[in-house]
Design a protein around this motif. Sequence first.
Motif, short mmCIF file in Angstrom:
data_model
loop_
_atom_site.label_atom_id
_atom_site.label_comp_id
_atom_site.label_asym_id
_atom_site.label_seq_id
_atom_site.Cartn_x
_atom_site.Cartn_y
_atom_site.Cartn_z
N HIS A 46 0.83 -1.21 0.00
CA HIS A 46 0.00 0.00 0.00
C HIS A 46 0.87 1.26 0.00
N ALA A 47 1.89 1.25 -0.85
CA ALA A 47 2.86 2.35 -0.89
C ALA A 47 2.77 3.10 -2.22
N HIS A 48 3.22 4.33 -2.18
CA HIS A 48 3.23 5.19 -3.37
C HIS A 48 4.68 5.53 -3.71
N LEU A 49 5.05 5.35 -4.97
CA LEU A 49 6.42 5.66 -5.40
C LEU A 49 6.58 7.16 -5.56
N ALA A 50 7.43 7.74 -4.71
CA ALA A 50 7.64 9.19 -4.72
C ALA A 50 8.78 9.59 -5.65
N ALA A 51 9.83 8.76 -5.74
CA ALA A 51 11.00 9.17 -6.51
C ALA A 51 11.77 7.97 -7.03
N VAL A 52 12.37 8.17 -8.19
CA VAL A 52 13.34 7.23 -8.75
C VAL A 52 14.71 7.87 -8.59
N LEU A 53 15.63 7.16 -7.96
CA LEU A 53 16.98 7.67 -7.69
C LEU A 53 17.98 6.87 -8.51
N LEU A 54 18.85 7.56 -9.22
CA LEU A 54 19.88 6.89 -10.02
C LEU A 54 21.26 7.18 -9.45
N THR A 55 22.08 6.13 -9.35
CA THR A 55 23.46 6.33 -8.94
C THR A 55 24.32 6.82 -10.10
N HIS A 56 23.91 6.54 -11.33
CA HIS A 56 24.57 7.06 -12.52
C HIS A 56 23.68 6.79 -13.73
N GLY A 57 24.12 7.24 -14.90
CA GLY A 57 23.24 7.23 -16.05
C GLY A 57 23.41 6.10 -17.04
N HIS A 58 23.98 4.98 -16.65
CA HIS A 58 24.14 3.86 -17.58
C HIS A 58 22.83 3.10 -17.75
N TYR A 59 22.64 2.56 -18.94
CA TYR A 59 21.35 1.95 -19.31
C TYR A 59 20.96 0.80 -18.40
N ASP A 60 21.94 0.06 -17.88
CA ASP A 60 21.61 -1.11 -17.07
C ASP A 60 21.18 -0.75 -15.65
N HIS A 61 21.05 0.53 -15.38
CA HIS A 61 20.56 0.99 -14.07
C HIS A 61 19.30 1.82 -14.20
N MET A 62 18.71 1.85 -15.39
CA MET A 62 17.57 2.74 -15.58
C MET A 62 16.56 2.23 -16.59
N GLY A 63 16.57 0.93 -16.87
CA GLY A 63 15.70 0.40 -17.91
C GLY A 63 14.22 0.54 -17.63
N SER A 64 13.83 0.67 -16.36
CA SER A 64 12.40 0.75 -16.01
C SER A 64 11.96 2.16 -15.64
N VAL A 65 12.84 3.13 -15.81
CA VAL A 65 12.52 4.49 -15.38
C VAL A 65 11.25 5.01 -16.05
N ALA A 66 11.22 4.94 -17.37
CA ALA A 66 10.10 5.54 -18.09
C ALA A 66 8.77 4.90 -17.71
N GLY A 125 29.38 11.58 -13.33
CA GLY A 125 28.28 11.91 -12.44
C GLY A 125 27.89 10.83 -11.46
N SER A 126 28.71 9.83 -11.28
CA SER A 126 28.39 8.76 -10.34
C SER A 126 28.24 9.30 -8.92
N VAL A 127 27.26 8.78 -8.20
CA VAL A 127 27.08 9.12 -6.79
C VAL A 127 26.83 7.83 -6.00
N CYS A 128 27.11 7.91 -4.71
CA CYS A 128 26.66 6.90 -3.76
C CYS A 128 25.62 7.57 -2.87
N LEU A 129 24.63 6.80 -2.46
CA LEU A 129 23.54 7.31 -1.64
C LEU A 129 23.59 6.64 -0.27
N LEU A 130 23.85 7.43 0.75
CA LEU A 130 23.92 6.93 2.12
C LEU A 130 22.58 7.17 2.79
#
Length: 204
Positions: A46-66, A125-130
């Motif tokens: 019963h949750a709502h997705l507020a945000a999509v967070l990317l650690t970087h912009g490579h295709y294998d980390h964002m295939g479901s974004v759209a 533009g790589s980031v780590c998220l703590l």
Amino acid sequence: MKVFHIQAAMPLCTNTFLLIGDQGHAVVIDPNAPAQRYLDLLREHHAHLAAVLLTHGHYDHMGSVAELRKATGASLMVSELDAAPHVDERLFPPLDQVSCYGDGDHFSVDDMDFQVIATPGHTSGSVCLLCGEHLFSGDTLFCGDIGRTDLETGSMAQMNASLRKLAAQVPDDVQVLPGHGPFSTMEQEKSRNYYLRAAMEDPK
């Protein structure tokens, strides 16, 4: 906070994560598994997705974004340096629909407090998220290894500086949840990861 590990398909087997806060708001990190897997978990809890967070912009980390953004209206957050024309426009929305974060930024979703640590090296533009006791390290830091630096905008010199930053800023007991491969801890990586140890010993 509930943390769900959702692994994408072979051969890259990207580690992706769905985090659900105590008030039912959620974020997804590096979504590359089928969008329905995230949507099913959101519905189940019963949750709502507020945000999509990317650690970087490579295709294998964002295939479901759209697909996820279309289904939920979630915002998209990524480093400005990776929100660039070289990314796949079929997966990435127009830049005016992107929120960019930078080194040292903090933001919260429910009880989840995120600190952005810029870690260029794999990409500029790589980031780590703590987030609490979890470090979502993308393709910067792996269990016993690091991400490639020979791709576009990669840099071994920047990677070494980023590794030193992580060693200095991230407590030993934090769990390292990388973009590929098994999980680890900062303590384990400081003692066993050759690249991290070498960077820590480098005075530059």
